[in-house]
Write a protein that holds these residues in place. Structure first.
Motif, short mmCIF file in Angstrom:
data_model
loop_
_atom_site.label_atom_id
_atom_site.label_comp_id
_atom_site.label_asym_id
_atom_site.label_seq_id
_atom_site.Cartn_x
_atom_site.Cartn_y
_atom_site.Cartn_z
N GLN A 267 1.31 -1.27 0.52
CA GLN A 267 -0.01 -0.36 -0.22
C GLN A 267 0.62 1.06 0.14
O GLN A 267 2.02 1.77 0.79
N PRO A 268 0.23 2.29 -0.78
CA PRO A 268 1.55 3.44 -0.99
C PRO A 268 0.62 4.54 -0.09
O PRO A 268 -0.51 4.82 0.88
N ALA A 269 1.57 5.56 0.00
CA ALA A 269 0.88 7.22 1.17
C ALA A 269 0.26 7.43 2.01
O ALA A 269 -1.05 7.37 2.68
N GLU A 270 0.59 5.73 3.20
CA GLU A 270 -0.30 5.67 4.06
C GLU A 270 0.48 6.33 5.53
O GLU A 270 0.08 7.22 5.95
N GLU A 271 1.59 7.59 5.36
CA GLU A 271 1.85 9.11 5.56
C GLU A 271 1.35 10.29 5.54
O GLU A 271 1.51 11.29 5.87
N SER A 272 0.11 10.05 3.88
CA SER A 272 -0.07 11.48 3.75
C SER A 272 -1.43 11.06 4.44
O SER A 272 -2.04 10.20 5.07
N ASN A 273 -2.37 12.32 3.94
CA ASN A 273 -3.63 13.11 4.46
C ASN A 273 -4.20 13.74 3.10
O ASN A 273 -3.84 14.51 3.32
N PRO A 274 -5.25 12.68 2.26
CA PRO A 274 -5.95 11.61 3.06
C PRO A 274 -4.85 10.49 2.52
O PRO A 274 -3.91 10.43 1.62
N SER A 275 -4.48 9.48 2.73
CA SER A 275 -3.99 8.63 3.47
C SER A 275 -4.41 7.35 1.92
O SER A 275 -5.64 7.58 1.28
N GLY A 276 -3.00 6.43 1.82
CA GLY A 276 -3.50 5.03 0.78
C GLY A 276 -4.58 4.18 1.43
O GLY A 276 -4.99 3.90 0.60
N GLY A 277 -3.94 4.28 2.68
CA GLY A 277 -5.44 3.50 3.13
C GLY A 277 -6.95 3.48 2.97
O GLY A 277 -7.84 3.23 2.28
N ARG A 278 -7.32 4.67 3.09
CA ARG A 278 -8.53 6.03 3.03
C ARG A 278 -9.07 5.68 1.85
O ARG A 278 -9.92 5.23 1.41
N LEU A 279 -7.63 6.19 0.59
CA LEU A 279 -7.97 5.69 -0.68
C LEU A 279 -8.74 4.44 -0.64
O LEU A 279 -9.28 4.90 -2.12
N MET A 280 -8.03 3.71 -0.57
CA MET A 280 -8.31 2.22 -1.41
C MET A 280 -9.58 1.80 -0.51
O MET A 280 -10.12 1.78 -1.47
N VAL A 281 -10.06 2.42 0.32
CA VAL A 281 -10.76 1.60 0.91
C VAL A 281 -11.99 2.40 0.06
O VAL A 281 -13.43 1.95 -0.33
N GLU A 282 -12.34 3.79 0.12
CA GLU A 282 -13.59 4.40 -0.74
C GLU A 282 -13.21 4.32 -1.53
O GLU A 282 -14.53 4.19 -2.99
N ARG A 283 -12.34 3.44 -2.40
CA ARG A 283 -12.68 3.68 -4.26
C ARG A 283 -12.83 1.89 -3.75
O ARG A 283 -12.60 1.11 -5.27
N GLY A 284 -12.90 1.56 -3.41
CA GLY A 284 -13.21 -0.50 -3.83
C GLY A 284 -12.35 -1.33 -3.20
O GLY A 284 -13.13 -2.48 -3.51
N PHE A 285 -12.02 -1.20 -2.61
CA PHE A 285 -10.33 -3.03 -2.75
C PHE A 285 -10.86 -3.36 -1.97
O PHE A 285 -10.76 -4.20 -2.20
N LEU A 286 -11.42 -3.58 -0.72
CA LEU A 286 -12.23 -4.17 0.42
C LEU A 286 -13.12 -5.44 -0.62
O LEU A 286 -13.15 -6.18 0.28
N ASP A 287 -13.93 -5.07 -1.59
CA ASP A 287 -14.46 -5.03 -1.80
C ASP A 287 -14.56 -6.53 -3.33
O ASP A 287 -14.80 -7.42 -3.48
N ARG A 288 -13.05 -6.45 -3.53
CA ARG A 288 -12.38 -6.71 -4.20
C ARG A 288 -12.67 -8.27 -4.35
O ARG A 288 -12.63 -9.37 -3.01
N SER A 289 -13.47 -9.44 -5.52
CA SER A 289 -13.35 -10.26 -5.15
C SER A 289 -12.44 -12.07 -5.41
O SER A 289 -11.33 -11.39 -6.67
#
Length: 397
Positions: free
Chosen positions: A138-160
């Protein structure tokens, strides 16, 4: 022919891959890249995975990638953050940063090498896996907004197929080498960025009575905010308010008309956070007005509280005991005031992050220090625990 026990198999493959893990870490450390700039880091990871025959795909962001080993529907996730921060390195390592003002001072080079090493090792035992291991670089843990936040918002956790559980580790110099620290529930604090703009009235340094000194005003505000933390908030609910940047003034003989302060607020529960933010606004504006000035307060919410799922913590505890021995497990009583964007995943699914001990000597340099280093043996411990988490998830022996 009897199959080799999982632990022995992992140890044998770890020994075979150790040179590549060390080389990867040192290469990553020498070439740090800031949040959302991890282009060469991503390319390096892709080349290494290609050579090992490990499949991967882009994540939902422009940098970072997601590798997978195994098949079938059950999926366990392992995550590492890959970005560096704005620190001028002073570690004297032979492979220290070649990029001025940039450093892997938070150990993300170690996290990335650990996950990459785990991938290389698991690829060699892929036939033993009754499901998939999804490895998130994962990129950009140190930023705001962070990589984790953006990945979740863009549906990464729904990957099948969807991940059932997700795990991460974080190197920690304050924890002795060979130990893992973990806690169920609140593991780390929330984080909010605080920007204060203090407005006075400029003038000649020889006639301060005709001006409103924004620099003197900033000193009053800082003192008042420290009083706020120690006297106006519940002392049994931890709060940290720290300022890391102060900017003001143009000349030694000119009274500054404006000062900017930037800092961070850390809390471990939402009620305290809301109360603290309200009091910060009230305090800053009233102090500024009382000294003839004015103030603007801006809050940049960064990360929520990181909460570990109890069942995932139990799995971390079992995996640590098997991988490092029972003496390697430290069940923490209190959360730490650091923050992590792993919280974004943990809000949505069963997940846990744990501290990986990296402390040697009496006073190891802390995270984000220009002299932060870690013993490379810590990476072997991290690989062992990650591999054992996979074994525990799939009930392998």
């Amino acid at each position: 022919m009897e199959r080799q026990p999982w632990y022995d198999l992992i140890e044998r493959r770890l020994a075979a891959q150790w040179g590549r893990i060390l080389a990867a870490r040192r290469r990553l450390h020498a070439h740090p890249e800031l949040s959302f700039e991890e282009v060469e880091t991503t390319r390096f990871l892709a080349r290494t995975l290609d050579r090992a025959g490990i499949s991967y795909s882009p994540g939902p962001l422009e940098t970072g990638l997601v590798a997978e080993i195994g098949s079938d529907e059950r999926v366990i996730g392992l995550r590492a953050d890959i970005d560096a921060i704005n620190v001028q390195e002073e570690s004297d390592l032979p492979f220290s940063s070649r990029s001025p003002g940039k450093m892997h001072a938070c150990g993300h080079d170690g996290h990335t090498a650990i996950l990459l090493g785990t991938a290389l090792i698991l690829k060699g035992v892929e036939d033993r896996l009754p499901g998939r291991v999804r490895m998130v670089f994962q990129p950009a843990e140190e930023s705001n907004p962070s990589g984790g936040r953006l990945m979740v918002e863009r549906g990464f956790l729904d990957r099948s197929p969807r991940m059932e559980e997700l795990y991460a580790l974080h190197l920690q110099p304050s924890l002795p080498l060979g130990r893992v620290g973990v806690k169920a529930g609140t593991m780390m604090a929330s984080s909010d960025g605080i920007t204060l703009r203090l407005l006075g009235k400029g003038g000649h340094a020889a006639t301060p009575h005709e001006a409103v000194d924004a620099i003197a005003l900033s000193a009053q505000v800082i003192d008042a905010l420290q009083y706020l933390v120690s006297r106006r908030l519940n002392p049994v609910r931890p709060v940290v308010l720290s300022f890391g940047i102060i900017k003001g003034g143009t000349r030694h003989s000119v009274i500054a008309s404006e000062v900017e302060l930037r800092g961070t607020l850390r809390c471990v529960d939402g009620e305290t956070r809301e109360r603290a933010l309200e009091l910060i606004r009230q305090t800053v504006q009233s102090v500024a007005a009382g000294f003839g000035g004015a103030a603007e307060v801006a809050v940049q919410p960064a990360q929520p509280v990181t909460r570990n799922h109890p069942l995932c913590v139990e799995r971390v505890a079992r995996a640590t005991a098997k991988a490092l021995g029972t003496e390697g497990l430290v069940m923490m009583e209190d959360p730490t005031m650091t923050a992590e964007d792993f919280s974004r995943y943990a809000e949505r699914m069963p997940a846990a992050i744990f501290w990986l001990g990296a402390g040697v000597g009496d006073s190891p340099a802390p995270l984000h220090s220009s002299r932060m280093v870690f013993p490379e043996e810590a990476m072997a411990a991290g690989v062992r625990v990650f591999a054992q988490l996979v074994a525990d998830f799939f009930d392998l022996s």
